[in-house]
Each structure stands twice: as structure tokens, then as C-alpha cells.
Design a protein around this motif. Structure first.
Motif, PDB file in Angstrom:
ATOM      1  N   GLU A  11      -0.339  -7.405  -5.671  1.00  0.00           N
ATOM      2  CA  GLU A  11       0.011  -6.268  -5.211  1.00  0.00           C
ATOM      3  C   GLU A  11       0.499  -5.418  -6.291  1.00  0.00           C
ATOM      4  O   GLU A  11       0.279  -4.097  -6.281  1.00  0.00           O
ATOM      5  CB  GLU A  11       1.085  -6.463  -4.159  1.00  0.00           C
ATOM      6  CG  GLU A  11       0.428  -7.051  -2.806  1.00  0.00           C
ATOM      7  CD  GLU A  11       1.284  -7.578  -1.610  1.00  0.00           C
ATOM      8  OE1 GLU A  11       1.073  -7.588  -0.575  1.00  0.00           O
ATOM      9  OE2 GLU A  11       2.721  -7.786  -2.108  1.00  0.00           O
ATOM     10  N   ARG A  60       4.152   5.701  -5.378  1.00  0.00           N
ATOM     11  CA  ARG A  60       4.171   5.601  -6.889  1.00  0.00           C
ATOM     12  C   ARG A  60       3.438   7.063  -7.222  1.00  0.00           C
ATOM     13  O   ARG A  60       3.695   7.708  -8.231  1.00  0.00           O
ATOM     14  CB  ARG A  60       3.433   4.380  -7.334  1.00  0.00           C
ATOM     15  CG  ARG A  60       3.475   4.500  -8.929  1.00  0.00           C
ATOM     16  CD  ARG A  60       2.805   3.120  -9.354  1.00  0.00           C
ATOM     17  NE  ARG A  60       2.707   2.932 -10.846  1.00  0.00           N
ATOM     18  CZ  ARG A  60       1.602   3.396 -11.565  1.00  0.00           C
ATOM     19  NH1 ARG A  60       0.572   3.671 -10.653  1.00  0.00           N
ATOM     20  NH2 ARG A  60       1.695   3.346 -12.858  1.00  0.00           N
ATOM     21  N   ASN A  61       2.206   7.158  -6.854  1.00  0.00           N
ATOM     22  CA  ASN A  61       1.505   8.244  -7.163  1.00  0.00           C
ATOM     23  C   ASN A  61       2.218   9.604  -6.560  1.00  0.00           C
ATOM     24  O   ASN A  61       1.722  10.568  -7.345  1.00  0.00           O
ATOM     25  CB  ASN A  61       0.094   8.217  -6.164  1.00  0.00           C
ATOM     26  CG  ASN A  61      -0.639   7.087  -6.720  1.00  0.00           C
ATOM     27  OD1 ASN A  61      -0.678   6.761  -7.975  1.00  0.00           O
ATOM     28  ND2 ASN A  61      -1.650   6.525  -5.973  1.00  0.00           N
ATOM     29  N   ALA A  96      -1.141  -1.893  -7.251  1.00  0.00           N
ATOM     30  CA  ALA A  96      -0.197  -0.697  -7.226  1.00  0.00           C
ATOM     31  C   ALA A  96      -0.255   0.081  -8.601  1.00  0.00           C
ATOM     32  O   ALA A  96       0.034   1.223  -8.826  1.00  0.00           O
ATOM     33  CB  ALA A  96       1.386  -0.924  -6.947  1.00  0.00           C
ATOM     34  N   LEU A 149       8.303  -3.520  -9.187  1.00  0.00           N
ATOM     35  CA  LEU A 149       7.456  -4.006  -8.139  1.00  0.00           C
ATOM     36  C   LEU A 149       7.539  -5.332  -7.789  1.00  0.00           C
ATOM     37  O   LEU A 149       7.729  -5.693  -6.579  1.00  0.00           O
ATOM     38  CB  LEU A 149       6.124  -3.293  -8.526  1.00  0.00           C
ATOM     39  CG  LEU A 149       5.934  -1.775  -8.586  1.00  0.00           C
ATOM     40  CD1 LEU A 149       4.570  -1.798  -9.221  1.00  0.00           C
ATOM     41  CD2 LEU A 149       6.392  -1.127  -7.285  1.00  0.00           C
ATOM     42  N   TYR A 190       0.741  -1.293  -0.031  1.00  0.00           N
ATOM     43  CA  TYR A 190      -0.082   0.092  -0.169  1.00  0.00           C
ATOM     44  C   TYR A 190       0.929   1.399  -0.049  1.00  0.00           C
ATOM     45  O   TYR A 190       0.644   2.115  -0.883  1.00  0.00           O
ATOM     46  CB  TYR A 190      -0.947  -0.137   1.069  1.00  0.00           C
ATOM     47  CG  TYR A 190      -1.952   1.075   1.147  1.00  0.00           C
ATOM     48  CD1 TYR A 190      -3.062   1.267   0.074  1.00  0.00           C
ATOM     49  CD2 TYR A 190      -2.029   2.030   2.339  1.00  0.00           C
ATOM     50  CE1 TYR A 190      -4.039   2.109   0.280  1.00  0.00           C
ATOM     51  CE2 TYR A 190      -2.964   2.987   2.549  1.00  0.00           C
ATOM     52  CZ  TYR A 190      -4.043   2.893   1.319  1.00  0.00           C
ATOM     53  OH  TYR A 190      -4.771   4.028   1.342  1.00  0.00           O
ATOM     54  N   THR A 204       2.136   1.767  -3.233  1.00  0.00           N
ATOM     55  CA  THR A 204       1.351   2.564  -4.145  1.00  0.00           C
ATOM     56  C   THR A 204       1.268   4.031  -3.956  1.00  0.00           C
ATOM     57  O   THR A 204       1.243   4.737  -5.081  1.00  0.00           O
ATOM     58  CB  THR A 204      -0.176   1.728  -4.011  1.00  0.00           C
ATOM     59  OG1 THR A 204       0.284   0.339  -4.227  1.00  0.00           O
ATOM     60  CG2 THR A 204      -1.109   2.123  -4.931  1.00  0.00           C
ATOM     61  N   GLY A 250      -2.891  -0.170 -10.907  1.00  0.00           N
ATOM     62  CA  GLY A 250      -4.441   0.137 -11.072  1.00  0.00           C
ATOM     63  C   GLY A 250      -4.750  -0.640 -12.119  1.00  0.00           C
ATOM     64  O   GLY A 250      -5.694  -0.436 -12.965  1.00  0.00           O
TER      65      GLY A 250
END
Length: 168
Positions: free
Chosen positions: A131, A68-69, A135, A121, A62, A65, A137
Motif C-alpha cells: 500500500e 497525498r495527491n 500511495a 505511511l 486508497y 493516496t 507510485g
């Protein structure tokens, strides 16, 4: 007040356990010099959204993720492009080994960004295929397909003959 201290203790524990992983990811994806800021922003976003987070998997997945954003937002804000892998990796030892690393880095750089990210990843961050999908989407199936396609392209590019992956 006890609940607040409990949340603060939990936040400190999560930072202690996962900061190095998040920072390593941010160093590869945040604009130059902003990795530490990106890592800090990742944890701030996590703490703010903690009440919405449901324990459905590893917290680290999480956090990656979110990282990454955060990195994507920073890149967009800076109007710069994602860093490509270097043509040459620092080497020591056997010159043939250095050539192999350069060949692999070049082959990775030629992959589409989504495939390269999926590989990073999965193998660099040790996330499960599910996962990786979350991550990026995409569904678990789409992530598995991206990983399989990336590995197949790497094999072809590097001239490696081998059997198909039993488990991506």
C-alpha cells in the motif's frame, strides 16, 4: 432511487470510518489552514472515482493516496514547500526522553522526502508495504527498499546498533 441512496449510505459510512485518518494526514501535508479543505476534497475525489475503484485492498490506503495527491496539488498551487518536521517535539516527562524525540525528529527531517513519506505511511498510517508503494507510485519492492534505507539511515544517524529489520 434505491441505488442512489445505497451509494450515499456507503459514502457516509466511508466518511465516518476514515475521515479522522484522512484529516490527520492532511494536517501534516496540506498548506497551513487547508487541512479540512484537503480532507473534503479527498472524499469528493473518491466519490467521483468510486465507480473506477476496485476492492483490491483497504479503502483507507486508497484514500490516503488520494489525500497525498490533493495535498501535493494544494502545495503546488500555493507554490510553497512541504512542511518539515519540527526540530523540537513538545515533551513532558523525562528530559532525556524529550532529547530523544528531538534527536529522532532531527534525524527524520534529514531524510529525503520520499523516505520520510514512506516511513510515515508505513508506521504512522499503518499501511502495508504494498500500500505504501501504491500511495507513492512505486512498486512494492521499491517501497520496501525505501523503508529499509530510511531505517538504516535513522539507525546510523542516531548511533543505534541493531539487527536488520526482518520485516519492514
Amino acid at each position: 432511487m434505491g441505488e442512489r441512496n445505497g451509494r450515499e449510505d456507503e459514502a457516509e459510512r466511508l466518511v465516518g470510518e476514515h475521515y479522522a485518518d484522512v484529516l490527520r494526514y492532511c494536517r501534516r501535508h496540506a498548506p497551513a489552514g487547508l487541512a479540512e479543505d484537503a480532507a473534503q476534497e479527498t472524499f469528493l475525489r473518491f466519490v467521483r472515482a468510486r465507480s473506477r475503484y476496485r476492492e483490491r485492498g483497504r479503502v483507507r490506503a486508497y484514500l490516503v493516496t488520494i489525500a497525498r495527491n490533493v495535498c501535493a496539488d494544494m502545495v503546488r498551487d500555493r507554490a510553497s514547500s512541504w512542511a518539515e518536521l519540527p526540530e523540537a517535539l513538545p515533551g513532558g516527562g523525562d528530559p532525556g526522553e524529550a532529547d530523544d524525540r528531538r534527536d529522532l525528529a532531527s534525524a527524520l527531517a534529514r531524510l529525503p522526502r520520499a523516505q520520510r513519506e514512506a516511513l510515515e505511511l508505513r508506521y504512522g498510517e499503518d499501511l502495508t508495504v504494498g500500500e505504501v508503494g501504491a500511495a507513492l507510485g512505486m512498486s512494492r519492492f521499491a517501497a520496501a527498499r525505501a523503508l529499509s534505507s530510511a531505517l538504516e539511515a535513522l539507525r546510523a544517524d542516531l548511533g543505534i546498533q541493531g539487527e536488520k529489520d526482518r520485516e519492514v
